[in-house]
Every structure is written in structure tokens, then in C-alpha cells.
Design a protein around this motif. Structure first.
Motif, PDB file in Angstrom:
ATOM      1  N   VAL A  28     -50.419 -31.392  64.450  1.00  0.00           N
ATOM      2  CA  VAL A  28     -49.799 -32.457  63.656  1.00  0.00           C
ATOM      3  C   VAL A  28     -49.773 -32.073  62.181  1.00  0.00           C
ATOM      4  O   VAL A  28     -48.763 -32.252  61.493  1.00  0.00           O
ATOM      5  CB  VAL A  28     -50.560 -33.786  63.856  1.00  0.00           C
ATOM      6  N   LEU A  29     -50.880 -31.518  61.692  1.00  0.00           N
ATOM      7  CA  LEU A  29     -50.953 -31.117  60.293  1.00  0.00           C
ATOM      8  C   LEU A  29     -49.949 -30.015  59.982  1.00  0.00           C
ATOM      9  O   LEU A  29     -49.295 -30.027  58.937  1.00  0.00           O
ATOM     10  CB  LEU A  29     -52.370 -30.658  59.959  1.00  0.00           C
ATOM     11  N   HIS A  30     -49.815 -29.053  60.906  1.00  0.00           N
ATOM     12  CA  HIS A  30     -48.859 -27.970  60.688  1.00  0.00           C
ATOM     13  C   HIS A  30     -47.443 -28.514  60.607  1.00  0.00           C
ATOM     14  O   HIS A  30     -46.648 -28.133  59.745  1.00  0.00           O
ATOM     15  CB  HIS A  30     -48.967 -26.950  61.823  1.00  0.00           C
ATOM     16  N   HIS A  31     -47.099 -29.367  61.544  1.00  0.00           N
ATOM     17  CA  HIS A  31     -45.758 -29.957  61.558  1.00  0.00           C
ATOM     18  C   HIS A  31     -45.506 -30.740  60.279  1.00  0.00           C
ATOM     19  O   HIS A  31     -44.423 -30.656  59.674  1.00  0.00           O
ATOM     20  CB  HIS A  31     -45.594 -30.873  62.773  1.00  0.00           C
ATOM     21  N   HIS A  32     -46.530 -31.475  59.833  1.00  0.00           N
ATOM     22  CA  HIS A  32     -46.374 -32.295  58.639  1.00  0.00           C
ATOM     23  C   HIS A  32     -46.180 -31.418  57.408  1.00  0.00           C
ATOM     24  O   HIS A  32     -45.364 -31.722  56.527  1.00  0.00           O
ATOM     25  CB  HIS A  32     -47.599 -33.195  58.461  1.00  0.00           C
ATOM     26  N   ALA A  33     -46.905 -30.305  57.330  1.00  0.00           N
ATOM     27  CA  ALA A  33     -46.760 -29.403  56.185  1.00  0.00           C
ATOM     28  C   ALA A  33     -45.355 -28.841  56.120  1.00  0.00           C
ATOM     29  O   ALA A  33     -44.765 -28.725  55.039  1.00  0.00           O
ATOM     30  CB  ALA A  33     -47.784 -28.276  56.269  1.00  0.00           C
ATOM     31  N   LEU A  34     -44.811 -28.467  57.274  1.00  0.00           N
ATOM     32  CA  LEU A  34     -43.475 -27.892  57.299  1.00  0.00           C
ATOM     33  C   LEU A  34     -42.399 -28.935  57.009  1.00  0.00           C
ATOM     34  O   LEU A  34     -41.417 -28.655  56.317  1.00  0.00           O
ATOM     35  CB  LEU A  34     -43.220 -27.241  58.660  1.00  0.00           C
ATOM     36  N   SER A  35     -42.592 -30.135  57.527  1.00  0.00           N
ATOM     37  CA  SER A  35     -41.545 -31.152  57.393  1.00  0.00           C
ATOM     38  C   SER A  35     -41.637 -31.938  56.090  1.00  0.00           C
ATOM     39  O   SER A  35     -40.604 -32.354  55.542  1.00  0.00           O
ATOM     40  CB  SER A  35     -41.612 -32.129  58.579  1.00  0.00           C
ATOM     41  N   GLU A  36     -42.840 -32.139  55.568  1.00  0.00           N
ATOM     42  CA  GLU A  36     -43.018 -32.984  54.389  1.00  0.00           C
ATOM     43  C   GLU A  36     -43.243 -32.190  53.099  1.00  0.00           C
ATOM     44  O   GLU A  36     -42.701 -32.530  52.054  1.00  0.00           O
ATOM     45  CB  GLU A  36     -44.205 -33.941  54.609  1.00  0.00           C
ATOM     46  N   LEU A  37     -44.046 -31.137  53.169  1.00  0.00           N
ATOM     47  CA  LEU A  37     -44.351 -30.399  51.946  1.00  0.00           C
ATOM     48  C   LEU A  37     -43.303 -29.340  51.631  1.00  0.00           C
ATOM     49  O   LEU A  37     -42.874 -29.203  50.483  1.00  0.00           O
ATOM     50  CB  LEU A  37     -45.733 -29.741  52.070  1.00  0.00           C
ATOM     51  N   LYS A  38     -42.873 -28.587  52.620  1.00  0.00           N
ATOM     52  CA  LYS A  38     -41.957 -27.468  52.376  1.00  0.00           C
ATOM     53  C   LYS A  38     -40.706 -27.886  51.613  1.00  0.00           C
ATOM     54  O   LYS A  38     -40.289 -27.181  50.663  1.00  0.00           O
ATOM     55  CB  LYS A  38     -41.576 -26.792  53.690  1.00  0.00           C
TER      56      LYS A  38
END
Length: 473
Positions: A28-38
Motif C-alpha cells: 500500500v505504501l509503495h502504491h501510495h508513493a508512486l501515485s501520490e508523491l511522484k
């Protein structure tokens, strides 16, 4: 056999994997980093997840001991990227840590779990200003690049001995270097810095902007923010100041007392010679013949760019090689405590075979430029000790059973020297093991530590920068 290696360096006229306990949460954290932070980052910034090449490269540290654990690596390019990464980590209630040279070795780094790594390596520019007296460097630049870039512009500045370390982090802890006899510490060269604070905002720190932080980052800077760029003093290199003569001599351990006594006399006699510096290393050299005196003697003529190699501090040298566990136990001194160092030497010589890669190092730079700066003007607490010494325990990280044993030996050797001297422990924060007292790291004057603790409470009340010898409030 254990031997003493002494290097005398002077001016031309002088003597010379992230471990995921919950895979679902990690996903979940990985997906969130890619979708929200990137999407918030600049075009050339990157997100690296575990098992990727970029992630593994960022995680490749000098010591394989007490390494931080990250869920994600953010490879930043701009100051705004750094701010966004900090803000993201805060929103996700994750720890974060800036990464540059990867030479930090305090045990506090091992407290980072499931963190966000902020990888600074692309922020490595070096630009000399038109005034010719100053330059700006990025927050992720390595020491060798600073030396080489300035040299091409006919300039030089105070820089540390090791080529592969970051250039910024040593300055935050004070920073010793070859030219400090003339110009002071690395920290004394700082004119201003851009600093990303714990809440993700960026500020300019200088004598006229946030002067309280400007005082603090010069000696205790790891506690207050991430430096994205730094403006510092540079100096002309001239035919009179750019050449160095260097001698390296190797002695048998039976000569320890004679060598150290000679060095003590040399420091007294040449106290005001700003070009003179010396190193000593006590280590195992199984190939030497103890019948010779000295066992070896080499001379060099070089410039600032060539001082690292004879000391094995260049990029190809032993000090820059990864793969071992390194534990450091620093202590200061105004002169060599011969009795205490003999005790430490005998302990070193009797170490178990699995620990016999360890050594004791002493760096003796000129202190004239350092002591010309008022002690109260920066947070750096130790402008009186002329020797920076440390026990380096080195062993294979695959043998975790050695962790405690190595720590016990290292602490014992340091304690033997400090107790024998009758002085309190003054531990250089950039080399700290992590068990030192606040006073040993940041100064015994009550006003100094009180000021630092108040600033810590003001600028980092939640302890977001508590992973490098934190100032405790």
C-alpha cells in the motif's frame, strides 16, 4: 605484528533491504508513493522501491552495521523535491533520512525503520561565484568533486581527508581538514545554507537570516534540517600554497612510546606552522620486518588532490571500500597520552583474529585557524584539542555475534586512553558511536547544551531529525 604508521604532511617548506514485517502494508505504501508523491516531484526526480537497482544503490553504505531501513527511496533533484518528500513522510507518519555519501556510522541510524530515504546524489553542483571568494555546492555533493571542481577554477577550500564522503554532512558536525590551520574548520567556511526544516518548509540560514539556526548547524547541524545547498568561502590556489610535501614512516609497535613522544615534541615546536599536519595509524601489517627502523619510509610531492591516496582515503583506497562492519569510538586530546595509548595498543595487538582488521587513528591538523574563531560563535564545542583520535573496529558483518564483542573492545580502548589522560571524553560527533553523553558530543558548558536543546525544541519538537546523535530535550 601490530605497527604504527605515521604520516607527516606539510606545506612545501614544512615537514613534511528494507525488511517488511507486513507485506500488505508495504504494498500500500509503495502504491501510495508512486501515485501520490511522484506527480509532485520535478521531472527528473525518481521513486525507487525495494529490489530495484536504484534502491539498492542508495542503500549501499560504507558500514554494514546499524543501517537504516527504508520502504521507499526518493531520488531528489530540486529543493522543492526535498520539501515534498519530507511533507509526504510527515503525512504518512513515516520516518525520513537524507542520504549523501553514506558514511554515517552512529548506531542511531539503525533506529530508522520503514522510513523514506531522501537520496541527494543528483544535487551535486559546484559553482564558484563571480566574486571569486565564495562558491555554492549542492546538498549531495561528494568531497572529491568539490576539490576537483574548485581546482579547475584555481580555487581550494577546507575539505575533509576522505574523497568518498559527502561534503556537507562533515561541515554540519564541525569538519576537520587539511587547510584548517589557515582558514578554520569546514563549518567556519559556511556563509549561508538553504535548509529544509522538519515541517518541510525551506529557509535561508545565515548571520542575518535565522541566525540562531546558523549558529546551531555549524557543529550540531544534523539535528535541524536537510541542507539543499550551501554557500561557503573559497581561496585562491597559488604556487606558494598549492604544493605539499608528504612523508610516511612505518614503525614496529616496540617504537610506540618513542614515536608518540617525538610527535608530542613536534606539536609543541611547530604549533604555529599552519601548513603542518600529521596522521598516525596503529594497525596490523603482517608483511613487515620488525628488525628495520623505520620499517618503511616514503616521500611524496603532491597537491591537495593527492593527499588522500597515500593515506588510503581516496576512492580506490581502503577507507572508501564497502562491505565490512565499521564501529568508531572517537576521543580528543591536546597531546598523545602515551601511557593510555600503550594500554590500548596492547589490547589491539591481542584482539581475536576476526577483529584484527581494526586500528586506532589519530588526525593532527594545525589548530591556529580553528582557534582564531571565537568558541561561542558556533555550536562546535571543541576548539582546544589538537588531536582527533578514534578506535575503528572492523570485522565481517556476516558474523553478528561480533557486534557486541567489537563494541566492548572499542569502548574499552577508548576508555583506557581517556581515563589515563584525566580529562573528560570529548567525542567528535561525525565519528560518534552513539553511546556518548550529550556533553561529550555537544560541549560541557551548560549554556551551550541548554541553547541547543531550546533550539531543538523550537525547530524539531517531534524529533524528526533524531537519527544522527540527537540532541535530547
Amino acid at each position: 605484528m601490530a605497527s604504527v604508521v605515521m604520516g607527516i604532511i606539510g606545506g612545501i617548506a614544512a615537514w613534511s533491504l528494507a525488511v517488511f514485517k507486513d507485506p500488505t502494508q508495504a504494498s500500500v505504501l509503495h502504491h501510495h508513493a508512486l501515485s501520490e508523491l511522484k506527480p509532485l516531484l520535478s521531472p527528473n526526480a525518481s521513486i525507487h522501491l525495494p529490489c530495484s537497482e536504484g534502491f539498492q544503490t542508495a542503500m549501499d553504505r560504507w558500514t554494514r552495521w546499524k543501517n537504516p531501513e527504508f520502504d521507499v527511496i526518493v531520488e531528489v533533484v530540486t529543493e522543492d523535491d526535498v520539501s515534498k518528500a519530507v511533507q509526504y513522510a510527515n503525512q504518512q507518519e513515516q520516518q525520513f533520512l537524507a542520504i549523501s555519501g553514506g558514511h554515517g556510522g552512529t548506531k542511531h541510524l539503525g533506529d530508522v525503520e520503514h522510513g523514506v530515504g531522501i537520496w541527494m546524489r543528483k544535487m551535486d553542483g559546484v559553482q564558484v561565484h563571480e566574486d571569486g571568494c565564495s562558491a555554492t555546492t549542492g546538498g549531495g555533493v561528494l568531497s572529491k568533486k568539490v576539490v576537483d571542481a574548485l581546482w579547475e577554477e584555481g580555487k581550494q577550500t577546507v575539505i575533509g581527508a576522505c574523497e568518498c564522503t559527502g561534503a556537507i554532512a562533515p561541515a554540519l558536525g564541525g569538519g576537520h581538514g587539511w587547510l584548517q590551520g589557515r582558514h578554520g574548520l569546514l563549518a567556519d567556511q559556511i556563509l549561508s545554507a538553504r535548509l529544509v526544516l522538519a515541517n518541510g518548509t525551506a529557509v535561508t540560514v545565515s548571520s542575518s537570516s535565522h541566525p540562531d539556526l546558523f549558529w546551531a548547524i555549524r557543529g550540531a547541524g544534523h539535528n535541524f534540517g536537510i541542507v539543499t545547498d550551501m554557500q561557503y568561502k573559497v581561496y585562491d590556489r597559488t604556487p606558494q600554497n598549492e604544493k605539499w610535501a608528504m612523508e610516511t614512516l612505518t614503525f614496529s609497535g616496540t617504537k610506540l612510546e618513542e614515536v608518540l613522544q617525538e610527535l608530542n615534541e613536534m606539536m609543541k615546536q611547530y604549533h604555529d606552522v599552519v601548513e603542518l599536519a600529521h596522521w598516525t595509524e596503529v594497525l596490523w601489517l603482517s608483511q613487515v620486518d620488525p628488525k628495520l627502523s623505520p620499517l618503511s619510509h616514503d616521500t611524496f610531492l603532491t597537491d591537495l588532490r593527492g593527499l588522500a591516496a597515500p593515506l588510503m582515503m581516496d576512492n580506490d583506497g581502503a577507507a572508501c571500500q564497502h562491505g565490512s562492519a565499521y564501529l568508531r569510538f572517537p576521543f580528543g586530546g591536546s597531546e598523545y597520552n602515551i601511557e593510555g595509548l600503550r594500554i590500548a595498543y596492547d589490547t589491539l595487538a591481542a584482539l581475536p583474529p576476526k577483529l584484527n582488521q581494526s586500528w586506532i587513528i589519530s588526525e593532527g591538523y594545525s589548530m591556529r585557524g580553528v582557534q582564531s574563531v571565537p568558541a561561542e560563535s558556533t555550536a562546535f564545542p571543541d576548539r582546544y584539542n589538537s588531536l582527533l583520535m578514534a578506535v575503528f573496529m572492523v570485522y565481517s558483518p556476516e558474523d553478528e555475534a561480533l557486534d557486541q564483542q567489537a563494541a566492548e573492545y572499542g569502548e574499552a580502548m577508548r576508555d583506557d586512553v581517556v581515563k589515563s589522560s584525566g580529562d573528560g571524553l570529548q567525542a567528535y560527533v561525525n565519528y560518534a558511536f552513539g553511546d556518548e553523553s550529550q556533553e561529550a558530543l555537544y560541549g560541557y558548558e551548560s549554556w551551550r547544551l541548554d541553547r541547543l536543546q531550546k533550539l531543538k525544541a523550537l525547530y524539531d519538537p517531534d524529533g524528526r531529525f533524531n537519527f544522527y546523535n540527537p540532541i535530547l530535550t
